[in-house]
Design a protein around this motif. Structure first.
Motif, PDB file in Angstrom:
ATOM      1  N   GLY A 208      -6.330  68.347  71.302  1.00 45.58           N
ATOM      2  CA  GLY A 208      -7.690  67.954  70.961  1.00 45.58           C
ATOM      3  C   GLY A 208      -7.792  66.457  71.162  1.00 45.58           C
ATOM      4  O   GLY A 208      -7.202  65.686  70.398  1.00 45.58           O
ATOM      5  N   ARG A 209      -8.514  66.027  72.167  1.00 44.14           N
ATOM      6  CA  ARG A 209      -8.425  64.636  72.623  1.00 44.14           C
ATOM      7  C   ARG A 209      -9.789  63.959  72.630  1.00 44.14           C
ATOM      8  O   ARG A 209     -10.816  64.581  72.904  1.00 44.14           O
ATOM      9  N   VAL A 210      -9.793  62.659  72.346  1.00 37.86           N
ATOM     10  CA  VAL A 210     -10.969  61.811  72.486  1.00 37.86           C
ATOM     11  C   VAL A 210     -10.721  60.886  73.673  1.00 37.86           C
ATOM     12  O   VAL A 210      -9.704  60.180  73.725  1.00 37.86           O
ATOM     13  N   LEU A 211     -11.646  60.905  74.639  1.00 40.48           N
ATOM     14  CA  LEU A 211     -11.499  60.156  75.883  1.00 40.48           C
ATOM     15  C   LEU A 211     -12.646  59.171  76.066  1.00 40.48           C
ATOM     16  O   LEU A 211     -13.731  59.345  75.505  1.00 40.48           O
ATOM     17  N   ARG A 212     -12.379  58.175  76.902  1.00 43.97           N
ATOM     18  CA  ARG A 212     -13.432  57.242  77.305  1.00 43.97           C
ATOM     19  C   ARG A 212     -13.470  57.156  78.823  1.00 43.97           C
ATOM     20  O   ARG A 212     -12.437  56.964  79.475  1.00 43.97           O
ATOM     21  N   LEU A 213     -14.681  57.286  79.386  1.00 41.65           N
ATOM     22  CA  LEU A 213     -14.923  57.083  80.801  1.00 41.65           C
ATOM     23  C   LEU A 213     -15.919  55.942  80.953  1.00 41.65           C
ATOM     24  O   LEU A 213     -16.616  55.589  80.006  1.00 41.65           O
ATOM     25  N   THR A 222      -9.632  57.352  80.023  1.00 42.86           N
ATOM     26  CA  THR A 222      -8.652  56.746  79.131  1.00 42.86           C
ATOM     27  C   THR A 222      -8.568  57.531  77.839  1.00 42.86           C
ATOM     28  O   THR A 222      -9.594  57.811  77.211  1.00 42.86           O
ATOM     29  N   THR A 223      -7.368  57.915  77.435  1.00 47.53           N
ATOM     30  CA  THR A 223      -7.190  58.616  76.164  1.00 47.53           C
ATOM     31  C   THR A 223      -7.263  57.609  75.020  1.00 47.53           C
ATOM     32  O   THR A 223      -6.507  56.635  74.985  1.00 47.53           O
ATOM     33  N   ILE A 224      -8.171  57.857  74.085  1.00 49.98           N
ATOM     34  CA  ILE A 224      -8.276  57.012  72.894  1.00 49.98           C
ATOM     35  C   ILE A 224      -7.406  57.562  71.780  1.00 49.98           C
ATOM     36  O   ILE A 224      -6.662  56.825  71.134  1.00 49.98           O
ATOM     37  N   ALA A 225      -7.473  58.882  71.556  1.00 51.35           N
ATOM     38  CA  ALA A 225      -6.702  59.483  70.470  1.00 51.35           C
ATOM     39  C   ALA A 225      -6.532  60.971  70.698  1.00 51.35           C
ATOM     40  O   ALA A 225      -7.410  61.630  71.258  1.00 51.35           O
ATOM     41  N   ASP A 226      -5.383  61.498  70.277  1.00 53.48           N
ATOM     42  CA  ASP A 226      -5.139  62.936  70.183  1.00 53.48           C
ATOM     43  C   ASP A 226      -5.129  63.276  68.698  1.00 53.48           C
ATOM     44  O   ASP A 226      -4.352  62.700  67.932  1.00 53.48           O
TER      45      ASP A 226
END
Length: 304
Positions: A208-213, A222-226
């Motif tokens: 379960g990931r939070v990403l930034r484009l 870019t992965t911000i947090a899992d």
């Protein structure tokens, strides 16, 4: 998101509940977790009439400050005034995100169900006595999250990735060719940043990931947090909102997690029932509204 991925996540989290009763703070990709986290308060803003049937999948707020709630199981979007009174109902098959467009119309994702077939986006005038949805875009598999940028482009998370639509409903195919996000769910825009929640299976297992484009250069995510729950087990991340420079993310395990988009530091500010969507509360600038699978809409006030 009401999806096959969520059903799998139910099994994973359910197994964790059977083996442990501790709920840990989210794990962090690229940063240490926040050591201490002040807990938010919560109360019921809108009570569920029939649990699960009232599943509150997502929200939207119109220019009058009224809240529109997607009742995905009922196949309708319901309008509530600031006192929490139901004032209107619009039929939309398997609705997902509800977003106010630059033209003052509400845009609603439709087909947010594995049984719905091809989905799309409809729009309607929320000021009309009996709003009638009209098609805006079609042909998307199981769309869910959505967000407008400040130029009026609409970003839609679907079963086959993240799409960007122009104001006339046509797709930006150059953007689509550049972006690659597996299992997108929620999406929110802040300046040039496109923040996305995603759920998928990586080499290490479910994530379960939070990403930034970047809106202007979407090729790199870019992965911000899992986020994890119940120790090291993955959590299902759903919707997210930006408030005071921080991201607030809802999860299947019932966590509302604050994420620092600059450092990746995370902090669980609330542990409650499985959460779906989150928006700023139009009736209280210090509060957030969070939807739930049970159907209740919670008013949440972060402590800081």
């Amino acid at each position: 998101m009401l999806s096959f991925r969520r059903c799998v996540a139910h099994v994973v989290v359910g197994a964790a509940v059977a083996t442990t009763t501790s709920i840990g703070a989210a794990a962090v990709a690229g940063a240490e977790p926040v050591a201490a986290c002040a807990q938010a308060s919560q109360n019921v803003a809108i009570r569920s009439t029939v649990p699960l049937l009232d599943w509150s999948e997502n929200f939207g707020i119109d220019e009058q400050g009224d809240l529109w709630v997607s009742r995905v199981m009922r196949g309708e979007v319901q309008r509530y005034d600031r006192a929490g009174r139901l004032t209107a109902t619009v039929a939309v098959p398997a609705p997902g995100a509800v977003r106010l467009g630059p033209d003052g119309l509400l845009y609603v994702v439709t087909g947010n169900s594995p049984l719905a077939g091809s989905g799309g986006i409809v729009r309607f005038d929320p000021t009309e006595a009996d709003p009638v949805p009209e098609p805006f875009a079609t042909g998307f598999p199981q769309p869910n999250g959505a967000a407008f940028d400040d130029e009026g482009n609409l970003y839609v998370a679907t079963g086959n990735g993240l799409h960007r639509l122009h104001r006339d409903g046509s797709e930006d195919m150059d953007w689509w060719a550049a972006v690659s996000v597996e299992g997108p769910n929620g999406v929110v825009i802040a300046g040039d940043s496109v923040y996305v929640t995603a759920n998928f299976v990586a080499d290490s297992g479910p994530v379960g990931r939070v990403l930034r484009l970047s809106r202007t250069n979407p090729a790199v995510a870019t992965t911000i947090a899992d986020l994890t729950s119940f120790g090291s087990l993955p959590d299902f991340v759903d919707d997210l909102v930006v408030r005071d420079g921080a991201l607030y993310v809802t999860t299947l395990a019932g966590h509302l997690v604050r994420v620092d988009p600059s450092t990746g530091a995370t902090c669980t500010i609330l542990s409650t029932q499985p959460l779906t969507a989150v928006v700023a509360d139009p009736a209280d600038p210090a509060a957030l509204l969070a939807g739930s699978e049970e159907g209740t809409v919670l008013r949440i006030r972060p402590a800081d």
